[in-house]
Design a protein around this motif. Structure first.
Motif, PDB file in Angstrom:
ATOM      1  N   ASP A 139       0.855  -1.192   0.000  1.00 13.68           N
ATOM      2  CA  ASP A 139       0.000   0.000   0.000  1.00 13.68           C
ATOM      3  C   ASP A 139       0.889   1.239   0.000  1.00 13.68           C
ATOM      4  OD1 ASP A 139       0.850  -0.812   2.580  1.00 13.68           O
ATOM      5  OD2 ASP A 139      -0.622   0.534   3.498  1.00 13.68           O
ATOM      6  N   ARG A 176     -10.605   3.956  -0.971  1.00  5.68           N
ATOM      7  CA  ARG A 176     -10.063   2.599  -1.038  1.00  5.68           C
ATOM      8  C   ARG A 176     -10.210   1.989  -2.438  1.00  5.68           C
ATOM      9  NH1 ARG A 176     -12.757   2.004   4.200  1.00  5.68           N
ATOM     10  NH2 ARG A 176     -11.209   2.119   5.869  1.00  5.68           N
ATOM     11  N   PHE A 211      -7.701  -1.168   1.138  1.00  9.90           N
ATOM     12  CA  PHE A 211      -8.344  -1.449  -0.142  1.00  9.90           C
ATOM     13  C   PHE A 211      -9.796  -1.849   0.069  1.00  9.90           C
ATOM     14  CE2 PHE A 211      -3.849  -1.942  -0.661  1.00  9.90           C
ATOM     15  CZ  PHE A 211      -3.572  -1.427  -1.915  1.00  9.90           C
ATOM     16  N   THR A 243     -11.389  -3.551  -5.140  1.00 15.18           N
ATOM     17  CA  THR A 243      -9.990  -3.288  -5.473  1.00 15.18           C
ATOM     18  C   THR A 243      -9.087  -4.397  -4.950  1.00 15.18           C
ATOM     19  OG1 THR A 243     -10.299  -0.883  -5.529  1.00 15.18           O
ATOM     20  CG2 THR A 243      -8.077  -1.682  -5.142  1.00 15.18           C
ATOM     21  N   ALA A 244      -9.356  -4.862  -3.739  1.00 16.85           N
ATOM     22  CA  ALA A 244      -8.563  -5.962  -3.192  1.00 16.85           C
ATOM     23  C   ALA A 244      -8.671  -7.196  -4.081  1.00 16.85           C
ATOM     24  CB  ALA A 244      -9.030  -6.287  -1.776  1.00 16.85           C
TER      25      ALA A 244
END
Length: 410
Positions: free
Chosen positions: A193, A205, A240, A244-245
């Motif tokens: 990150d 995020r 996130f 997105t993760a």
């Protein structure tokens, strides 16, 4: 006046929960509790428990403002005069005395954790047994240690002026990873990150494809450099969103990472479990959970592959072992979080020696050249990515108080 009020209140709360067994003249007693903050890469809060046996137990509480006041103003009046051998009873006594004041989560649990570790050290010294023996004996002689090998801000101090931005590029991470492996570590982790140099709305995020590619390129550079010399893990620090993760996990899936840590904020186990169902990478979380109750849904719901309790934060040595025991019934393993001094590190190693489902212990102080100097011993604690569990009574280490004083913050 406030300290007197806090002390009186703590004693009043203690009286409601006190189940003190009958003592005799040979029963040891706690005579004092205190803290010292060492100015490391984090403020390491060392806890001392003194006894009338001439034995001082040392522990460590997770870095947190207010821990000293909780220990000295609330826990000291409750524990002074108690039998240090009754660690389990005293753990519940401390929780009861702080009921409604953070004994279940947060700063209260952190303070209790530091005292609990110091109690185990004192008990081991009084009984002349290492902590691992008091926990049931060891399953392994040494524990694996993995190294944080950050680039970015951790390398700015060694970068040339004007080159700070380059420390966030893939090549810098590959170089940092190679240095850790050359130091003997065969398991490493680095933050993912990290800034890419673009202006990004991090509060949402959500990250676009360019940001995802930046993170993927870092993983590629590190794994290309390391090859099969070490396992590689990454930490996302809860920054996130689920979508997105998921995209990031899919982008780095081909690189066969050991785990991806904290891809989502810690509060929502359902979201973590759903992410685990949707991606084909090992997930790890747990450093922001407290006590076995805080891990129950993660364990029962199979929310992640690996659990990361932090011993000086989660409730201490015995509570971490109980979490490991719960996890073992679901075939989950522990990779504990650790940003502490040698005290927290060795305390965690004692847990790791006594449970079957222990993979590795975090080491987060490679940039602190005097970390090993805090311990009064000739041989380093960590050698070739391993920590041999000390056999001496208690935690098996003593601090060099001159070095502690040299780096003392408060």
């Amino acid at each position: 006046m406030y300290e007197d009020f806090a002390s009186d209140l703590a004693v009043t709360m203690w009286a409601e929960f006190d189940q003190t067994p009958t003592r005799n003249e040979s029963t040891p007693e706690i005579t004092d509790l205190n803290t010292i903050v060492v100015d490391g890469n984090f403020p390491w809060t060392i806890v001392t428990v003194e006894t009338d046996e001439g034995v001082t137990g040392i522990g460590e509480a997770y870095p947190s403002p207010g821990v000293h006041e909780v220990i000295t103003d609330y826990l000291r009046p409750v524990l002074v005069g108690e039998n240090p051998l009754d660690v389990e009873r005293l753990y519940y006594l401390m929780r009861g005395s702080l009921s409604g004041r953070g004994s279940q989560w947060g700063i209260g649990t952190i303070a209790i954790s530091g005292v609990e570790i110091a109690l185990w050290d004192a008990v081991g010294k009084i009984l002349e047994q290492p902590v691992y023996q008091l926990l049931g004996g060891k399953m392994r002689e040494e524990v694996q240690v993995y190294a944080d090998c950050h680039a970015g801000e951790a390398m700015v101090s060694s970068a040339q002026e004007g080159q700070e931005a380059e420390t966030y590029q893939p090549e810098a991470y590959a170089e940092a990873a190679r240095m850790a492996v050359d130091d003997g570590f065969d398991m490493i982790k680095f933050d993912l990150d990290v800034p890419s140099g673009r202006d990004v709305n991090t509060l949402s995020r959500h990250f676009d494809g360019v940001e995802i590619e930046h993170k993927r390129s870092i993983v590629e550079a590190v794994t290309d450099e390391i090859g099969g010399d070490a396992e590689v893990a990454v930490d996302l620090h809860w920054n996130f969103s689920p979508e997105t993760a998921e995209r990031l996990c899919r982008a780095i899936e081909p690189y066969d990472l050991a785990w991806i840590e904290d891809p989502l904020p810690p509060e929502n186990t359902d979201a973590m479990r759903e992410l685990k169902r949707r991606v084909d990478v090992p997930l790890l979380t747990g450093e922001n959970r407290y006590g076995r109750h805080g891990f129950r849904d993660l364990i029962e719901g199979q929310g992640v592959d690996f659990l990361a309790p932090d011993v000086p934060k989660v409730g201490g040595i015995a509570e971490t072992k109980k979490i490991a025991d719960m996890a073992e019934t679901y075939y989950q393993a522990l990779i504990p979080h650790n940003i502490g001094s040698p005290v927290a590190t060795v305390a965690t190693a004692h847990v790791g020696a006594t449970v079957p489902n222990f993979v590795a212990l975090e080491y987060h102080a490679r940039e602190v050249p005097w970390w090993e100097d805090l311990v009064a011993r000739d041989e380093p604690l960590i050698r070739n990515g391993r920590l041999e569990v000390p056999d001496a009574p208690g935690l098996g280490i003593e601090l060099d108080w001159d070095v502690v004083e040299e780096h003392r913050k408060t």
